[in-house]
Design an enzyme around this catalytic site. Sequence first.
Site, PDB file in Angstrom:
ATOM      1  N   ASP A  33       0.955  -1.213  -0.024  1.00 22.70           N
ATOM      2  CA  ASP A  33      -0.101  -0.107  -0.175  1.00 22.70           C
ATOM      3  C   ASP A  33       0.746   1.282   0.036  1.00 22.70           C
ATOM      4  O   ASP A  33       0.556   2.175  -0.767  1.00 22.70           O
ATOM      5  CB  ASP A  33      -0.944  -0.074   1.090  1.00 22.70           C
ATOM      6  CG  ASP A  33      -1.693   1.355   1.595  1.00 22.70           C
ATOM      7  OD1 ASP A  33      -2.856   1.577   0.753  1.00 22.70           O
ATOM      8  OD2 ASP A  33      -1.453   2.191   2.497  1.00 22.70           O
ATOM      9  N   GLU A  90      -2.149  -5.304  -3.340  1.00 18.57           N
ATOM     10  CA  GLU A  90      -1.149  -4.443  -2.570  1.00 18.57           C
ATOM     11  C   GLU A  90      -0.272  -5.654  -2.189  1.00 18.57           C
ATOM     12  O   GLU A  90       1.105  -5.284  -1.980  1.00 18.57           O
ATOM     13  CB  GLU A  90      -1.914  -3.747  -1.452  1.00 18.57           C
ATOM     14  CG  GLU A  90      -2.628  -2.605  -1.861  1.00 18.57           C
ATOM     15  CD  GLU A  90      -3.375  -1.915  -1.073  1.00 18.57           C
ATOM     16  OE1 GLU A  90      -3.682  -0.796  -1.341  1.00 18.57           O
ATOM     17  OE2 GLU A  90      -3.587  -2.467   0.153  1.00 18.57           O
TER      18      GLU A  90
END
Length: 226
Positions: A43, A115
Amino acid sequence: MPDFSRLQRGLGYAFDDPQLLPLALTHRSAGSRNNERLEFLGDSILNHIIAETLFQRFPAAREGELSRMRASLVRGDTLAQVAQELELGEFLVLGIGERKGGGHRRASILADALEAVIGAILVDSDVPHCRERVLAWFASRLAELDEGSVDKDAKTRLQEYLQGKGRPLPQYDLLEVQGEAHAQQFRVACRLQKPALQVEGSGSSRRKAEQVAARMALEGLNADGN
């Protein structure tokens, strides 16, 4: 045994550490050894790569425009679409409950897995390799962007409308949460003081429900001619 070699060809990246890719695709429902730490890392680097790319591509764009463009690319729905294009759902390792509940198709799980894969590539190699893969996966979406191509979200539009009129900002209240933890529905009220108006919105997260309520408030204001 999943054919991770096929997945790696689709990703355009071959892992030196063979344990990283399976780990990146292991949901927390499958046990304590899961992809949450890699998701955290992915992320962060994804936001950095997208922000840096937009900064370079759009030298005349203001901060708000850059933020909206970045948000359109890194939001959960977009990440889930990219994950589907890469066929990550076929390789997810899920607990029994998530498997039975169709977790391999759930947008939030797919987005988190993407992610985590990005984080795994970073751990396995370096930032340049990670950047090259991310930009390849997002190339078509980046090509479609320009400063005016991403609309402000409904909450932002509503706030700016009220501020422009010198009116109090809206209040959002969570009214209800229904459903099991993996498939919850949130109901939110948006309340305006001037003009007096209350509308409700529902969604799979509180944020989405607030956006729906804000859109309804904007429609109400337009209908009232305010």
